[in-house]
Design a protein around this motif. Structure first.
Motif: not given
Length: 237
Positions: A86-93, A95-100, A131-135, A137-146
Motif C-alpha cells: 500500500l505504501r506506493d499508493y500513499i506516495i501517489k496519493y 502527490e495528488s493532494i498536494d495539487a490542491y 495515512a498519517n497514523k500508518y505512514y 513519514d509521507i503524510v504529516n499532521t497538517e494534512y489532517v488539521y487543514k
C-alpha cells in the motif's frame, strides 16, 4: 450472522446494469462490507474478496484515491505485506493532494458541483488521519488539521464556522428536521459552499432553504465528530 446471511444471499446476484463479476452492491460498498466482515469473522474469503476489489480500484483511480480510505482502515488487520504494498499508493496519493494547494490557498478539495463540499473536505481529512497514523513519514499532521480548519471558518466567502455553535462565529440558522422553520441545532454541520459557474461561491446566512448549502446532514455530523476526536488525539501527543 445476519450480515453473513445477506452476503451469501447476494454473492451470486449480478447488478441490474449487467456489469460483470459482482454482487448487487458491487464496488466500494462491497469492498467495505468485505472488510468489515473480515474484521469481525477473520474468515479468509472476505479478505480475499476485499483485496480482489481494492488493488484494481486503487490502480484505476487518479492519485490512487479509490478505496484508499478502506485500505488504510484495513492496515491493522491485513499483515505487513499488505502495508508494504500500500505504501506506493500513499506516495501517489500524497502527490495528488498536494495539487490542491495549487488550486486554492486552503489545500483542500473544494467542490465544483451542485452541492456544498464539506463532506468531501471532512472525509479528505479523515483519510489523511489514517495515512498519517500508518505512514507518518509521507503524510504529516497538517494534512489532517487543514480539513478541520476549513470547516471552522478558514474558507472562501466568509469566516463563519460551518458547525453551529462551534467557533467564534458560527452558523445561526440551518435547514433542519422542522423544515418549515429557521432551525438551529448545536453541533449541526451544513454542506457549505456552492460554486456557481463560472466562479461564484455562495453560502447564504439568512435563508436556510437552499438545502445544498445549509441543511443539517446527519452523516456529515458523524464524520465531523470523528475528525474532531482524531485532531484531539493528534494535538494531545
Amino acid at each position: 450472522a445476519a450480515a453473513k446471511k445477506m452476503w451469501d444471499e447476494n454473492s451470486n446476484k449480478t447488478q441490474s446494469t449487467n456489469q460483470p463479476g459482482g454482487m448487487m452492491f458491487a464496488g466500494s460498498s462491497e469492498m467495505s462490507a468485505a472488510l468489515q466482515l473480515f474484521i469481525i469473522t477473520k474468515e479468509e474469503k472476505y479478505s480475499k474478496r476485499f483485496t480482489e476489489l481494492l488493488w484494481p480500484s486503487l490502480d484505476r483511480s487518479p492519485g490512487g484515491r479509490g478505496g484508499l480510505s478502506s485500505a488504510l482502515q484495513a492496515v491493522p488487520y491485513m499483515g505487513n505485506d499488505f502495508k508494504t504494498r500500500l505504501r506506493d499508493y500513499i506516495i501517489k496519493y500524497k502527490e495528488s493532494i498536494d495539487a490542491y494547494g495549487k488550486e486554492n490557498p486552503y489545500g483542500v478539495p473544494i467542490t465544483s458541483r451542485g452541492w456544498g463540499g464539506n463532506s468531501g473536505v471532512i472525509n479528505f481529512a479523515i483519510t489523511n488521519y489514517y495515512a498519517n497514523k500508518y505512514y507518518p513519514d509521507i503524510v504529516n499532521t497538517e494534512y489532517v488539521y487543514k480539513g478541520l480548519n476549513y470547516i471552522f471558518g478558514c474558507h472562501p466567502y466568509s469566516n463563519i464556522s460551518f458547525v453551529s455553535a462551534v467557533g467564534t462565529v458560527s452558523k445561526e440558522i440551518g435547514y433542519g428536521n422542522n423544515r418549515a422553520d429557521f432551525s438551529f441545532i448545536a453541533g449541526g454541520v451544513v454542506p457549505g459552499l456552492l460554486l456557481f459557474q463560472p466562479d461564484f461561491l455562495e453560502n447564504k446566512e439568512d435563508w436556510p432553504f437552499f438545502w445544498g448549502e445549509n441543511e443539517y446532514v446527519i452523516d456529515i455530523g458523524a464524520a465531523y465528530v470523528f475528525l474532531s476526536n482524531a485532531v484531539n488525539e493528534l494535538v494531545s501527543k
